[in-house]
Design a protein around this motif. Structure first.
Motif, mmCIF file in Angstrom:
data_model
loop_
_atom_site.group_PDB
_atom_site.id
_atom_site.type_symbol
_atom_site.label_atom_id
_atom_site.label_comp_id
_atom_site.label_asym_id
_atom_site.label_seq_id
_atom_site.Cartn_x
_atom_site.Cartn_y
_atom_site.Cartn_z
ATOM 1 N N HIS A 65 39.848 34.227 32.214
ATOM 2 C CA HIS A 65 40.779 34.838 32.804
ATOM 3 C C HIS A 65 41.567 35.972 32.977
ATOM 4 C CE1 HIS A 65 41.811 30.253 32.574
ATOM 5 N NE2 HIS A 65 41.380 30.241 31.892
ATOM 6 N N GLY A 66 40.521 37.047 31.669
ATOM 7 C CA GLY A 66 41.110 38.462 32.347
ATOM 8 C C GLY A 66 40.215 39.313 33.357
ATOM 9 N N TYR A 67 40.093 38.548 34.456
ATOM 10 C CA TYR A 67 38.747 39.076 35.368
ATOM 11 C C TYR A 67 39.418 40.207 36.197
ATOM 12 C CZ TYR A 67 36.057 39.092 38.760
ATOM 13 O OH TYR A 67 34.441 40.007 40.003
ATOM 14 N N ARG A 68 38.592 41.328 36.212
ATOM 15 C CA ARG A 68 39.315 42.876 36.763
ATOM 16 C C ARG A 68 37.815 43.427 37.480
ATOM 17 N NH1 ARG A 68 43.112 40.767 35.447
ATOM 18 N NH2 ARG A 68 44.973 41.399 33.861
ATOM 19 N N ARG A 69 37.117 43.030 37.360
ATOM 20 C CA ARG A 69 35.999 43.640 38.519
ATOM 21 C C ARG A 69 36.880 43.497 40.124
ATOM 22 N NH1 ARG A 69 30.025 41.791 37.973
ATOM 23 N NH2 ARG A 69 30.097 42.936 39.525
ATOM 24 N N THR A 70 36.314 44.848 40.486
ATOM 25 C CA THR A 70 36.793 45.074 42.110
ATOM 26 C C THR A 70 36.035 44.950 42.707
ATOM 27 O OG1 THR A 70 36.277 47.651 41.473
ATOM 28 C CG2 THR A 70 38.435 46.677 40.578
ATOM 29 N N ASP A 71 34.599 44.192 42.760
ATOM 30 C CA ASP A 71 34.142 43.881 43.758
ATOM 31 C C ASP A 71 33.167 42.750 43.266
ATOM 32 O OD1 ASP A 71 32.674 43.935 40.525
ATOM 33 O OD2 ASP A 71 30.979 44.673 42.022
ATOM 34 N N PRO A 72 34.276 41.877 43.629
ATOM 35 C CA PRO A 72 34.096 39.861 43.758
ATOM 36 C C PRO A 72 32.818 39.740 44.379
ATOM 37 C CG PRO A 72 36.127 40.261 44.578
ATOM 38 C CD PRO A 72 35.661 42.288 43.993
#
Length: 226
Positions: A65-72
């Motif tokens: 829920h706290g997904y923060r990656r910038t390279d999905p």
């Protein structure tokens, strides 16, 4: 750190999704993988493999829920590769537990849907849009049509899928049209020399009617479990 575990479950039907689990940063997360193989054209709004083109697999991956990656895109490609998928494919993500997916078929058309409805609302809103990615709640829908469709019919099928999704959400008791991050993937067979290619996929067309019914059932089932 990511660890992919062997897929323990396969759903029967024309769109057989394999369920797998992984541990990522200490959290157990799940995914659904459809290894379609060759001979499929897909249209998708997905972050990985979006647009229209030949695709051989579809991944619907649960993220935190706290997904923060910038390279999905890179993340999804790696998850698909670790789960055994190769070549071009489509990658979707959601914060919903994909094990609670809905699965439905109608005369050859199959739909699989996951429903994360914690952040939902109506599409037409006075709120200003933003350029950054929204939180990954998400209703994700994958549809397989065992017939060849023109590019225009593929676009039409996306519209039909969306209409059926909204109808299903309302029928399931949700006062909304979806979430800010809903995504769709419609797969149709690649045209063959001398074979029929269907030009229409609206809700009253031959294949569109089947798409609408399958999507409605799958989304309603997933929303009822959300």
């Amino acid at each position: 750190m990511t660890a992919v575990l062997p897929p323990p479950h396969t759903a029967a039907g024309p769109l057989p999704v394999r369920q797998f689990s992984r541990v990522e940063d200490g959290e157990r997360l799940h995914g659904l993988l459809w290894r379609a193989g060759a001979g499929w054209r897909m249209i998708s709004s997905a972050v990985l493999g979006g647009g229209i083109g030949e695709r051989s697999w579809v991944l619907n991956a649960q993220v935190s829920h706290g997904y923060r990656r910038t390279d999905p895109e890179r993340h999804l490609a790696g998850l698909a590769r670790d789960a055994g998928a190769g070549g071009p494919g489509v990658g979707l993500m959601t914060a919903a537990d994909v094990r609670a997916h809905g699965h439905a078929s109608d005369q050859g058309v199959t739909a699989v849907a996951t429903a994360g409805l914690g952040v939902r609302g109506w599409a037409a809103s006075p709120a200003e849009g933003v350029t950054t990615a929204a939180r990954p709640g998400t209703v994700n829908i994958v549809v397989a049509v065992p017939a060849a469709l023109t590019d225009a019919a593929l676009v039409n099928a996306v519209a039909t899928t969306t209409e059926a999704k909204v109808q299903a959400l309302l029928d399931a008791g949700y006062d909304c049209s979806g979430t800010p991050t809903d995504a769709v993937c419609v797969a149709a067979r690649s045209p063959r020399p001398g074979g029929e290619v269907h030009a229409f996929a609206g809700p009253r067309s031959l294949w569109g009617a089947r798409v609408a019914r399958a999507v409605h059932q799958a989304v309603h089932a997933a929303a009822s479990r959300a």
